[in-house]
Design an enzyme around this catalytic site. Structure first.
Site, PDB file in Angstrom:
ATOM      1  N   THR A 339       0.911  -1.250   0.070  1.00  0.00           N
ATOM      2  CA  THR A 339      -0.042   0.009  -0.182  1.00  0.00           C
ATOM      3  C   THR A 339       0.894   1.466  -0.007  1.00  0.00           C
ATOM      4  O   THR A 339       2.131   1.218   0.124  1.00  0.00           O
ATOM      5  CB  THR A 339      -0.897   0.114   1.224  1.00  0.00           C
ATOM      6  OG1 THR A 339       0.029  -0.304   2.433  1.00  0.00           O
ATOM      7  CG2 THR A 339      -1.902  -1.171   1.021  1.00  0.00           C
ATOM      8  N   ASP A 340       0.299   2.612  -0.295  1.00  0.00           N
ATOM      9  CA  ASP A 340       0.875   3.844  -0.049  1.00  0.00           C
ATOM     10  C   ASP A 340       1.036   4.438   0.991  1.00  0.00           C
ATOM     11  O   ASP A 340       0.710   5.567   1.246  1.00  0.00           O
ATOM     12  CB  ASP A 340       0.120   4.641  -1.495  1.00  0.00           C
ATOM     13  CG  ASP A 340      -0.064   3.785  -2.510  1.00  0.00           C
ATOM     14  OD1 ASP A 340       1.259   3.554  -3.062  1.00  0.00           O
ATOM     15  OD2 ASP A 340      -0.958   3.801  -3.267  1.00  0.00           O
ATOM     16  N   SER A 365       1.307   8.621   5.111  1.00  0.00           N
ATOM     17  CA  SER A 365       1.012   8.709   3.710  1.00  0.00           C
ATOM     18  C   SER A 365       1.836   9.018   2.695  1.00  0.00           C
ATOM     19  O   SER A 365       2.597  10.192   2.714  1.00  0.00           O
ATOM     20  CB  SER A 365      -0.317   9.824   3.345  1.00  0.00           C
ATOM     21  OG  SER A 365      -0.711   9.818   2.219  1.00  0.00           O
ATOM     22  N   ARG A 366       2.349   7.996   1.869  1.00  0.00           N
ATOM     23  CA  ARG A 366       3.252   8.148   0.848  1.00  0.00           C
ATOM     24  C   ARG A 366       2.898   9.237  -0.238  1.00  0.00           C
ATOM     25  O   ARG A 366       3.798   9.556  -0.861  1.00  0.00           O
ATOM     26  CB  ARG A 366       3.698   6.852   0.391  1.00  0.00           C
ATOM     27  CG  ARG A 366       4.156   5.748   1.495  1.00  0.00           C
ATOM     28  CD  ARG A 366       4.954   4.757   0.979  1.00  0.00           C
ATOM     29  NE  ARG A 366       5.359   4.003   2.129  1.00  0.00           N
ATOM     30  CZ  ARG A 366       4.671   2.926   2.632  1.00  0.00           C
ATOM     31  NH1 ARG A 366       3.534   2.601   2.005  1.00  0.00           N
ATOM     32  NH2 ARG A 366       5.263   2.063   3.554  1.00  0.00           N
ATOM     33  N   VAL A 367       1.806   9.517  -0.301  1.00  0.00           N
ATOM     34  CA  VAL A 367       1.519  10.608  -1.281  1.00  0.00           C
ATOM     35  C   VAL A 367       2.105  12.068  -0.758  1.00  0.00           C
ATOM     36  O   VAL A 367       2.083  12.928  -1.385  1.00  0.00           O
ATOM     37  CB  VAL A 367       0.035  10.397  -1.701  1.00  0.00           C
ATOM     38  CG1 VAL A 367      -0.513  11.789  -2.447  1.00  0.00           C
ATOM     39  CG2 VAL A 367      -0.203   9.282  -2.402  1.00  0.00           C
TER      40      VAL A 367
END
Length: 520
Positions: A339-340, A365-367
């Site tokens: 997951t991101d 959150s990698r965004v």
């Protein structure tokens, strides 16, 4: 009246000329053994992987999963107790598919897309295979648009973007499903279609979720796919794939969809059960070796498509249940790596009354701020770091709070007030403009003279004041999605007027608030 022989011959010739024999070739096999929902079938030499087969005795469907040299391993998607050795099995020539489209909105269906809510048949002719290859790299676009959950702690610190895969992870009964349900409720009146996939839950619990969604007006834009604990493991195994196929229909027609998998821990257990019954070799913790591929091929189907491909998106919020907060176990680490980002819910925070119990240090959150509106990224820039520092200081300060220096005491006071701001009751998601307003007040020292025990009341009354007296301020935040200087001045003026009229004010902690505001 007597017929002549020539007339009889003419009639026979006409009948023969008009005779058309319909020949059909069906691949047929025989059940060799059956037990625990898995049948071994001899024959079916032309069957495909993941093809539906039919047990002719009662019409029960099965899924061909193991293709051996002389037999086929079939998982039975229904009652297997009436099936016996020697029963006939026919291939259908169809890969497992489910109905898709707008006709499913507001309905509760099983893992095969059959309605189970008593509202009659679903009027749609469109179907999609439950298994398909995920969109390629070239077909995708960057995740750049926010998927608002309505939960301040998540939208500010671990924001979710449209097309992202954000894991919700935590122990049992720590509020994982509550976050998912609040996110669905927050999409009311918007442009996001929701799919809620319940895997291995009690039927009463699924019925309760459906009632809550209906009560809050969220069922009309939601599809509930139910594979309860009493269903065969085969249906629990295919349920998330069926829900994803329904979501892909919206994504590939240029719309935005959100899918909740509640939860993938039980999905992995169902797949382990099926695999062991099919005599597949077990690996770590008796899971089959391809359990990582199981979840990666599922979650990779969530994407933000490029404009050339319609610009639609499918956002997924998978849920994983941990045992004794062990995030390093096999299935949790697998899904974390796919997951991101993850939202980690900590039991200690939950039992201390901090709900949602989001751990600011372990959640990420990698965004990042790429999927936040500018107003939110401005007010929440340092929030996660401040909360993580506060919780580490709070653990240290409990041994001797009187010996702390002024800077540490200031950090503790600010952290206490931020924690109170992030507390939020269930089923009450907030629009993003209200989240920005209360976070701005909290991160700019406007609550420094409000006692900690009154911060919750301040938040509720402050937001109600903005809704009723200063709606233009909220409207500007919602439309501009940014905080220009003049809007900040209007927000500061509205906050000071509220504090003066509502009785929230004074000099207590003013120096701490001034220092906090200056630091930002």
């Amino acid at each position: 009246m007597a017929l002549r022989a020539t007339e009889i011959g003419d009639v026979l010739r006409q009948q023969i000329a008009g005779f058309e024999q319909q020949m059909s070739v069906t691949n047929v096999g025989t059940v060799v053994d059956i037990g625990d929902g898995v049948a071994r079938v001899f024959g079916l030499s032309q069957v495909m992987a993941s093809e539906l087969v039919e047990f002719t005795k009662d019409g029960t469907l099965g899924l061909a999963l193991n293709l051996g040299e002389d037999s086929v391993g079939v998982i039975v998607m229904g009652d297997y107790q009436t099936i016996e050795e020697g029963d006939e099995v026919r291939s259908t020539g169809a890969v497992a598919s489910v109905p898709v489209g707008d006709a499913l909105l507001g309905r509760v269906v099983d893992a095969l897309g059959r309605p189970i809510d008593g509202k009659g048949p679903i009027q749609t002719t469109s179907t999609r295979p439950i298994e398909r290859i995920a969109p390629g790299v070239i077909q995708r676009a960057n995740v750049s648009q926010a998927m608002q959950t309505g939960i301040i702690a998540i939208d500010a610190m671990t924001n979710v973007g449209r097309g992202q895969r954000e894991l919700i992870i935590g122990d049992r009964q720590t509020g994982k499903s509550a976050i998912a349900i609040d996110t669905i409720i927050n999409q009311r009146g918007g442009d996001v279609t929701c799919i809620y996939v319940a895997i291995g839950q009690k039927r009463a619990q699924i019925a309760q979720v459906t009632r809550i969604l209906e009560e809050y007006g969220a069922l009309e834009h939601t599809i509930v796919v139910a594979a309860s604990a009493s269903e065969p493991a085969a249906l629990q195994y295919i349920a998330p794939f069926a829900g994803t196929a329904m979501g892909e229909e919206f994504m590939e027609t240029g719309r935005d969809a959100l899918i909740i998998y509640d939860d993938l821990s039980k999905h992995a257990q169902a797949y382990r059960e099926v695999s062991l019954l099919l005599r597949r070799p077990p690996g770590r913790e008796a899971y089959p070796g391809d359990v990582f591929y199981l979840h990666s091929r599922l979650l990779e189907r969530s994407a933000k498509l490029s404009e050339e491909n319609g610009g639609g998106s499918l956002t997924s919020l998978p849920i994983i249940e941990t045992q004794a907060s062990d995030v390093s176990a096999y299935i949790p680490t697998n899904v974390i790596s796919i997951t991101d980002g993850q939202i980690y819910l900590e039991p200690d925070l939950f039992y201390a009354g901090v709900r949602p119990a989001v751990n600011a240090g372990l959640s990420v959150s990698r965004v990042g701020s790429a999927a936040q509106i500018k107003a939110m990224s401005r007010v929440a820039g340092r929030l996660r770091l401040d909360l993580a520092n506060y919780r580490s200081l709070a653990a240290f300060a409990q041994f001797g709070a009187s010996d702390l220096d002024a800077s540490t005491r200031n950090q503790l006071e600010v952290g206490q007030r931020l924690t109170e701001i992030l507390k939020q009751p269930q089923y009450h998601p907030l629009p993003v403009e209200e989240e920005v307003a209360i976070l701005w007040a909290g991160t700019n020292g406007m609550l420094s003279d409000v006692p900690v025990e009154r911060v919750g009341a301040f938040k509720d009354q402050y937001l109600e004041y903005l809704r009723t007296v200063k709606p233009d301020v909220l409207r500007r935040i919602a439309t501009e999605k940014a905080l220009p200087d003049d809007l900040v001045d209007a927000l500061r003026k509205a906050t000071e007027e509220f504090k003066a009229t509502a009785g929230f004010g004074g000099t207590r902690g003013a120096s701490a608030g001034t220092a906090a505001a200056a630091a930002r």
